[in-house]
Design a protein around this motif. Structure first.
Motif, PDB file in Angstrom:
ATOM      1  N   LEU A 148       0.824  -1.208   0.000  1.00  0.00           N
ATOM      2  CA  LEU A 148       0.000   0.000   0.000  1.00  0.00           C
ATOM      3  C   LEU A 148       0.859   1.259   0.000  1.00  0.00           C
ATOM      4  O   LEU A 148       0.604   2.204  -0.768  1.00  0.00           O
ATOM      5  N   VAL A 149       1.861   1.305   0.856  1.00  0.00           N
ATOM      6  CA  VAL A 149       2.739   2.478   0.923  1.00  0.00           C
ATOM      7  C   VAL A 149       3.410   2.715  -0.426  1.00  0.00           C
ATOM      8  O   VAL A 149       3.512   3.852  -0.898  1.00  0.00           O
ATOM      9  N   GLU A 150       3.837   1.624  -1.084  1.00  0.00           N
ATOM     10  CA  GLU A 150       4.483   1.756  -2.391  1.00  0.00           C
ATOM     11  C   GLU A 150       3.491   2.240  -3.450  1.00  0.00           C
ATOM     12  O   GLU A 150       3.798   3.146  -4.245  1.00  0.00           O
ATOM     13  N   LEU A 151       2.281   1.662  -3.471  1.00  0.00           N
ATOM     14  CA  LEU A 151       1.280   2.063  -4.457  1.00  0.00           C
ATOM     15  C   LEU A 151       0.862   3.520  -4.281  1.00  0.00           C
ATOM     16  O   LEU A 151       0.728   4.268  -5.253  1.00  0.00           O
ATOM     17  N   MET A 152       0.646   3.934  -3.040  1.00  0.00           N
ATOM     18  CA  MET A 152       0.247   5.313  -2.782  1.00  0.00           C
ATOM     19  C   MET A 152       1.389   6.274  -3.105  1.00  0.00           C
ATOM     20  O   MET A 152       1.157   7.400  -3.568  1.00  0.00           O
TER      21      MET A 152
END
Length: 363
Positions: A260-264
């Motif tokens: 999630l952190v990478e996608l955001m």
């Protein structure tokens, strides 16, 4: 219109979460939040003959506990919004039948707590009820039997796997408090009962399917859905991560958190400082063999009751984005080789006291 942007709902009279209760099993009681749960049962069977009956008992006890804490008889509850992970949501139907209240049975997998709160808030803000009860549950053994392997099989679990939480959370959600009018007769604010947290906005999520077929990696299945809902919420409301004290997902665990952190980040949002996950908070990675963390309908529900709401009430946090996540699979779809779609529902929870500069309400 009570809708902002593509999908976000804005509640004219934000409903209040009057009280909550959390009931968990022994493993959850041994975790970092153990002392904050209302009840910790050392017997995971809760005195019942089957795992499914035990999960129903979790819901019964959670609902009874919150009604007793709030001093509200069940007859004062207009509707129930409740669900679980089992086929035909049998934990809910058997667990809440004795309350004899009109009920909406819900299924959003592990995102069901978010779904229940959104529908509760819509019902209350729309004037269709005065008080409703939102309840969800999960049980490690009943979920393992349905979705994975019987416990007697003793199979090994990959490090990406999450541990289904044995627990149930119940919440009394109520119509907003009395309106405070200024000298000119305009509504200048809302006087909230006892500083109760309020549901001010919600962004329902859509189904996101990235083709992941690994049912032992729920984080990878659900993280894209969480990303989609959170991004939608930010765009609809013209906010960003730093506008919230915390953005709290439901069941991504350590693997899903990183995704999630990478996608955001690729979308221009830095989630590193504000992102928390209920599946990470409920277990101790170093002491408990839960691999990637916790999951299940009960996971985000009991963490909401034991950790999130108290921090809103004591002033630690003023505003959080609560985003339970779900993996929409069944034993049939998995055995037929289908992928595991994800979904996430976002709920804005704010501190109960009206803050300076808050929006003005008009009748």
């Amino acid at each position: 219109m009570k809708k902002m942007g593509r999908a976000t709902m804005v509640f004219d009279h934000p409903p209040l979460i009057l009280d909550s209760a959390s009931i968990v099993g022994p493993k959850e009681g041994e975790g970092p939040l153990g002392k904050y749960f209302d009840q910790v049962w050392e017997d995971p069977m809760l005195g019942k003959k089957t795992w499914e009956e035990a999960e129903s008992e979790l819901q019964t006890k959670a609902a009874q506990a919150v009604l007793e804490k709030a001093g509200i008889p069940s007859a004062k509850i207009d509707y129930l919004f409740a669900g679980d992970l089992l086929g035909q949501i049998i934990a809910t139907s058997f667990g809440l039948a004795s309350f004899h209240r009109p009920i909406f049975g819900l299924y959003g997998a592990c995102s069901t707590m978010g779904e229940a709160l959104i529908l509760s808030a819509m019902c209350l803000d729309g004037g269709f009820a005065s008080k409703v009860l939102a309840v969800t549950s999960s049980h490690f053994a009943s979920a393992e039997r349905q979705f994975r392997f019987p416990l007697e099989y003793g199979n090994q679990r990959p490090l990406s796997a999450t541990w289904t939480v044995t627990g149930s959370g119940a919440f009394i959600v109520s119509r907003a408090g009395s309106l405070a009018k200024d000298k000119g007769g305009s509504v200048s604010g809302v006087k909230w009962e006892n500083g109760c947290p309020r549901i001010t906005m919600a962004t329902p999520g859509k189904i996101v399917d990235m083709g992941v077929k690994d049912s032992m990696n729920m984080g990878a299945c659900m993280a894209p859905a969480a990303c989609d809902t959170i991004e939608t919420h930010f765009r609809d409301t013209h906010t960003k991560p730093e506008d919230y004290d915390a953005v709290i997902t439901g069941d991504l665990g350590y693997v899903g958190h990183e995704i999630l952190v990478e996608l955001m980040g690729k979308k221009g949002y830095d989630m590193g400082k504000v992102h928390l996950d209920c599946g990470i908070e409920i277990f101790d990675k170093d002491r408990q063999d839960t691999h990637s963390g916790g999951s299940g309908c009960g996971c985000s529900a009991v963490v909401l009751s034991a950790m999130i709401l108290p921090r809103l009430m004591d002033g630690t946090w003023e505003k959080v984005l609560f985003v339970p996540t779900g993996a929409l699979l069944s034993s049939i779809s998995f055995n037929e080789g289908k992928s595991v779609p994800g979904i996430a529902h976002a709920v804005v929870l704010e501190q109960g006291q009206m803050r300076k500069g808050a929006a003005v309400f008009h009748l």
